[in-house]
Design an enzyme around this catalytic site. Structure first.
Site, PDB file in Angstrom:
ATOM      1  N   SER A 128       0.838  -1.205   0.000  1.00  0.00           N
ATOM      2  CA  SER A 128       0.000   0.000   0.000  1.00  0.00           C
ATOM      3  C   SER A 128       0.866   1.246   0.000  1.00  0.00           C
ATOM      4  O   SER A 128       2.021   1.213   0.458  1.00  0.00           O
ATOM      5  CB  SER A 128      -0.877   0.003   1.254  1.00  0.00           C
ATOM      6  OG  SER A 128      -1.521   1.257   1.415  1.00  0.00           O
TER       7      SER A 128
ATOM      8  N   TYR B  10      -1.919  -1.040  10.502  1.00  0.00           N
ATOM      9  CA  TYR B  10      -2.049  -1.407   9.085  1.00  0.00           C
ATOM     10  C   TYR B  10      -0.815  -0.967   8.292  1.00  0.00           C
ATOM     11  O   TYR B  10      -0.234  -1.756   7.531  1.00  0.00           O
ATOM     12  CB  TYR B  10      -3.312  -0.752   8.523  1.00  0.00           C
ATOM     13  CG  TYR B  10      -3.520  -0.949   7.040  1.00  0.00           C
ATOM     14  CD1 TYR B  10      -4.079  -2.126   6.541  1.00  0.00           C
ATOM     15  CD2 TYR B  10      -3.182   0.058   6.134  1.00  0.00           C
ATOM     16  CE1 TYR B  10      -4.284  -2.297   5.180  1.00  0.00           C
ATOM     17  CE2 TYR B  10      -3.382  -0.110   4.771  1.00  0.00           C
ATOM     18  CZ  TYR B  10      -3.937  -1.287   4.298  1.00  0.00           C
ATOM     19  OH  TYR B  10      -4.134  -1.452   2.943  1.00  0.00           O
TER      20      TYR B  10
END
Ligand code: NAD
Ligand code: MG
Length: 298
Positions: free
Chosen positions: A190, A203
């Site tokens: 990401s 995350y």
């Protein structure tokens, strides 16, 4: 003629009219409940035989980026196994139907990625139902925002790492004995790996880990002819976001901060996975392919 992924369009205008309103769904969220619908390439992805006869396992293949990748792989001629949580059966069944229309073998393998035993049996079942394995896409992921570290429970921290990092390790390790030279492993990281949001500490940490894992393992497996790469999406319209991936006030503005000025759609990610899975990327290993609307990355 209707648009496919080869049609030239203004990328700043493409999908720019897709503007979601606030909406909340319980984790893991369903594509079926997403308003407006995400584009998974159902109507637009056109295969050209780039993965003919390949056999792929895709985690989180029921929805979002994983589902768009599954559709693209099947239309490129690959047999596809998808992993997902049992409560996502509705989404998985719809995607499996689209894959079967491409004329390939499809395996639906529900279970919980936080469970090492499931991850190992997932690989065994994919191998037996597809008759082998040459592509592993570690894409399933958990993203739940927390405003403060004091709100981030040990349980969430553990779940996020189990889902995003441990499952990748368990699945990849179990898959290795089956992967012949020419095989490809693709992990989903990401933009958060480089630009961690204040509310996504757990995350973002898993996504930085995935980048390091990808580059280290790529160096280890390259001599065996197995390429390991990653795709790093930016803000993409999927059920991950309204199921507590973002606070509600961020949903309406999602992606506006990117140079292209809009969020991306899962269909725009699929060609990156196809490239990294196909023989075209034979000299590409340890790479992170950013698909993020133009945000600078290291
Ligand atoms: P998504 O919700 O459609 O896909 C995530 C999938 O993960 C779910 O469909 C679910 O099947 C799977 N999953 C989650 N927890 C699981 C568990 N315990 N057991 C089994 N499966 C589980 O959302 P998405 O955005 O397409 O996410 C795919 C990947 O893309 C994730 O790794 C996510 O971190 C990454 N990503 C997404 C964005 C974005 O903006 N949407 C941005 C960067 C990275
Ligand atoms: Mg899902």
């Amino acid at each position: 003629m209707s648009r496919d992924q080869y049609t030239f369009v203004n990328p700043a205008e493409l999908y720019a009219d897709i503007k979601p309103e606030k909406q909340h769904m319980p984790e893991p969220g369903l594509d079926a409940d997403l308003t407006p619908k995400a584009d998974l390439g159902e109507e637009s992805y056109r295969g050209t035989g780039r993965l003919a006869g390949r056999k792929a396992l895709i985690t989180g293949g029921d929805s979002g980026i994983g589902a768009a990748t599954a559709i693209a792989f099947a239309r490129e001629g690959a047999d596809v196994a998808i992993s997902y949580l049992p409560e996502e059966e509705t989404d998985a069944e719809r995607i499996a139907g689209i894959l079967r229309e491409a004329g390939v073998t499809v395996a639906k393998l529900p279970g919980d990625l936080r469970d090492a035993a499931y991850c190992r049996s997932l690989v065994d079942d994919a191998v037996s139902q597809l008759g082998g394995l040459d592509i592993v896409v570690n894409n399933g992921g958990k993203q739940v925002y927390q405003e403060s570290l004091t709100d981030l429970t040990d349980e969430q921290f553990d779940d996020t790492f189990k889902t995003n990092v441990y499952a990748m390790f368990w699945i990849t390790k179990a898959a290795l004995p089956h992967l012949a030279p020419g095989s490809a492993i693709i992990n989903t990281t990401s933009i958060q790996a480089y630009s961690p949001a204040a509310i996504l500490v757990d995350y973002a940490s898993t996504k930085a880990t995935i980048n390091a894992f990808t580059k280290g393992l790529a160096a280890q497996l390259a001599p065996q002819g197995i390429r390991v790469n990653a795709v790093a999406p930016g803000p993409i319209w999927t059920p991950l976001q309204p199921s507590d991936g973002q606070p509600q006030e961020k949903i309406e503005e999602f992606g506006a901060e990117t140079p292209l000025g809009r969020m991306g759609q899962p269909a725009e990610l699929a060609p990156a996975y196809v490239f990294l899975a196909s023989a075209e990327s034979s000299y590409v290993a340890g790479e992170t392919l950013n698909v993020n609307g133009g945000m600078p990355t290291p």
